[in-house]
Design an enzyme around this catalytic site. Structure first.
Site, short mmCIF file in Angstrom:
data_model
loop_
_atom_site.label_atom_id
_atom_site.label_comp_id
_atom_site.label_asym_id
_atom_site.label_seq_id
_atom_site.Cartn_x
_atom_site.Cartn_y
_atom_site.Cartn_z
N GLY A 40 -11.08 48.08 -40.48
CA GLY A 40 -9.69 47.74 -40.77
C GLY A 40 -8.94 48.80 -41.56
O GLY A 40 -7.72 48.71 -41.72
N CYS B 30 -1.87 28.05 -14.88
CA CYS B 30 -1.48 29.21 -14.07
C CYS B 30 -1.14 28.73 -12.65
O CYS B 30 -1.90 27.97 -12.05
CB CYS B 30 -2.61 30.24 -14.03
N CYS C 20 -4.05 30.39 -10.22
CA CYS C 20 -5.48 30.08 -10.31
C CYS C 20 -5.74 28.78 -11.06
O CYS C 20 -6.88 28.38 -11.22
CB CYS C 20 -6.24 31.23 -10.97
N CYS D 288 -1.20 33.90 -14.96
CA CYS D 288 -2.02 34.60 -15.95
C CYS D 288 -1.47 36.01 -16.17
O CYS D 288 -1.16 36.72 -15.21
CB CYS D 288 -3.46 34.77 -15.46
N CYS E 100 -7.24 36.37 -13.38
CA CYS E 100 -6.61 35.48 -12.41
C CYS E 100 -7.21 35.68 -11.01
O CYS E 100 -7.58 34.74 -10.33
CB CYS E 100 -5.11 35.74 -12.39
ZN LIG Z 1 -4.27 32.71 -13.16
#
Ligand SMILES: [Zn+2]
Ligand SMILES: Nc1ncnc2c1ncn2[C@@H]1O[C@H](COP(=O)(O)OP(=O)(O)O)[C@@H](O)[C@H]1O
Ligand SMILES: [Mg+2]
Lengths: 270, 294
Positions: B31, B240, B243, B265, B271
């Site tokens: 970090g 989505c 999908c 997506c 996807c």
């Molecule tokens: Zn998707």
């Protein structure tokens, strides 16, 4: 000595000094901006540092608050655990922690002490968040009650200080400093640059807060009226030296030093 | 055309060694922003030159590179970076998250869990999370050194005061390994939990600002918040359209000039993989998002 006299008038654990300066000095090349200053400040005591412009007041305040490194001497502070510590021996993290918890610092210019683009609520809440407060509602409630205490309409809590008047900004700066309940507040010309009527209200507010909270304060001012209203004790500076010190009323009503006499009679320009 | 005069992966070995040293230091201090001598790259700054330099420094001949931009492998930016390394390093490239060994990204973390041995390289525009409230570099450095992060909460406080909730949706600040506060680059906050305890190595490169930082595998990454305003992920509340995924980050796609929309997506590989496995959404017959974009 005035110190011991002062101490007797205060109660509780105030018989031990909160801050001490010993042989404190600062030089810029050949110029001694401040030299050989020694005193003790007790809990709840308000000390005014007065003197004409260029006499070394701000330099002394910055030395006392560890923002400047002294060329000579030292400053010690009684931490919340009761232990007296030399400020020069504190680590940077400790010093910064002290600065945002047990100390306050009120600048003449509020823009130096505030985040002008951030809401009043966040300005007051910042110190709480810095010490780990993690509940928005509680931070906001605390900020709100502090705005009330400094007589700012809580309806303005989400407004940024750049939309505030000069007097409000200064009161906000005070709230931002007091929210962590510091024991010592440094102020450099806190009423400077304000209208006379605004000054009077601010002074009144500061006086009440200082006595309600039992705050110790070191106030730099060239305005003797400010010293008279706020402080228990004054130190008069000239050319970097403290030339006279004592209870405020005594020094201002019955000055020993010719310079102080001139200062009090307003013959010297402030 | 003349034969290429550049070294493997464009940068010379000295430069790559310098960048690798910065990367190693960044991994050792999770970090923490490590300064490095950022080089000019044959592309504009907005194109992720920081990420490109990190990728160039870590790429080996056997690596398989994937480049995504907003989750898609097929934007101009993603294609040109992929081509750049195919040409300068001759490495294999892929759109498959699983097959890739190095994934350079702008704005997204792939949906599918990353695995050990993979490296995710982020393109970072502004690495300093405190910059918003503290413009002085000396002061922000001191704040990091001393772990003074109250200012980060001031920013979140301002969000709630203004919008009633933490409105920060991208570049949402995190604390890495319980020590340094870090800007995760402009990924949506939806992706923040994926950084936590991730099996892959995560590297961040900021070209213009000359900083590299890192999250080693299996490091804790916690999104900052308040007790009474806890961190929450955000995605459009829809499956989505292609999908049917109900857990992925979605883009809103305008499908015609009458303002019809659908949610698909943002991670195209995720996807398409789901579709090839037989998952279907409400608009499965509709054109896929690149066509809709075009
Ligand atoms: Zn998707
Ligand atoms: N950073 C500095 N460098 C050089 N000289 C300084 C510096 N700060 C203050 N001085 C000088 O030190 C003297 C005391 O200044 P200061 O403490 O600001 O006085 P006051 O606050 O009483 O007006 C002045 O002569 C001033 O010009
Ligand atoms: Mg001054």
């Amino acid at each position: 000595m005035a110190e011991t006299k002062m101490a007797e008038t205060l109660n509780g654990d105030s018989d031990q000094p909160l801050l001490t300066a010993e042989g404190l000095g600062k030089s810029y090349g050949h110029l001694m901006a401040c030299r050989d200053v020694s005193f003790a400040l007790y809990p709840g005591e308000v000390l005014a540092i007065v003197g004409e412009s260029g006499s070394g007041k701000s330099t002394l305040l910055q030395l006392l608050s560890a923002q400047l490194t002294p060329s000579a001497g030292s400053v010690s502070y009684r931490m919340r655990d009761g232990v007296m510590r030399d400020l020069a021996a504190l680590g940077e993290a400790e010093r910064r922690f002290l600065f945002r918890t047990d100390w306050g610092y009120v600048h003449q210019d509020p823009a130096m002490g505030l985040r002008m683009a951030v809401s009043a609520g966040a300005n007051v809440g910042e110190r709480l968040m810095a010490v780990g407060w993690n509940h928005y509602g509680r931070i906001r409630d605390t900020a709100s009650s502090w705005l009330e205490r400094v007589e700012i309409d809580t309806g303005r809590i989400d407004d940024a200080p750049r939309t505030y008047s000069g007097g409000m900004r200064q009161r906000l700066q005070i709230a931002r400093n007091l929210v962590t309940e510091p024991r010592l507040v440094f102020m450099d010309e806190p009423t400077g640059g304000l209208d006379v009527s605004v000054q009077a209200r601010l002074l009144d507010l500061m006086r009440n807060l200082v006595s309600e909270l039992g705050l110790a304060a070191i106030v730099v001012t060239h305005d003797l009226a400010v010293a008279r209203l706020l402080s228990h004790r004054v130190m008069v500076m000239k050319g970097g030296r403290v030339i006279e010190t004592g209870l405020t009323d005594q020094v201002l009503d019955d000055p020993c030093e010719p310079y102080t006499q001139l200062l009090v009679s307003s013959i010297l320009p402030a | 055309m003349n034969a290429p005069t550049y070294n493997f992966a464009y940068l010379d070995e000295q430069t790559k060694r310098m960048i690798r040293r910065a990367i190693l230091k960044a991994i050792a201090i999770p970090g923490y922003q490590v300064p490095f001598a950022s080089r000019e790259m044959p592309m504009p700054y907005g194109w992720g030159t920081g990420g490109v330099q990190v990728t160039a420094a870590i790429l080996g001949r056997d690596d398989v590179l994937k480049v995504i931009d907003q989750g898609s492998d097929d934007t101009t930016n993603a294609i040109s970076i992929r081509k750049f390394f195919a040409k300068t390093a001759g490495v294999a490239t892929t759109t498959s998250t699983t097959d890739a060994t190095v994934i350079q990204t702008r704005h997204r973390i792939p949906e599918g869990a990353l695995h050990a041995g993979q490296v995710l390289v982020y393109q970072v525009p502004i690495p300093e999370p405190l910059r918003f409230l503290e413009p002085r570099e000396t002061e922000t450095r001191r704040m990091h050194a001393l772990g003074e992060y109250g200012l980060m909460h001031v920013k979140l406080y301002e969000d709630i005061a203004r919008f009633g909730h933490i409105a920060t949706a991208y570049a949402y600040p995190v604390k890495v390994n319980a020590r340094y506060v870090m800007d995760p680059s402009p990924t949506p906050k939806f992706d923040n939990p994926k950084m936590d305890n991730c099996a892959a190595l995560q590297l961040f490169g900021a070209g213009r600002e000359k900083r590299i930082y890192a999250i080693p595998p299996h490091t804790s990454v916690v999104s900052l918040d308040f007790e009474d305003h806890p961190f929450t992920r955000y995605r459009f509340d829809a499956p989505c359209a292609l999908c049917g995924a109900g857990d992925s980050y979605l883009d809103e796609i305008v499908t015609d000039d009458k303002g019809s929309r659908m949610f698909v997506c943002s991670d195209t590989d995720y996807c398409e993989t789901r579709q090839s496995q037989g998952h279907r959404g409400s608009e499965s017959a509709a054109p896929h998002k690149e066509r809709a974009h075009g």
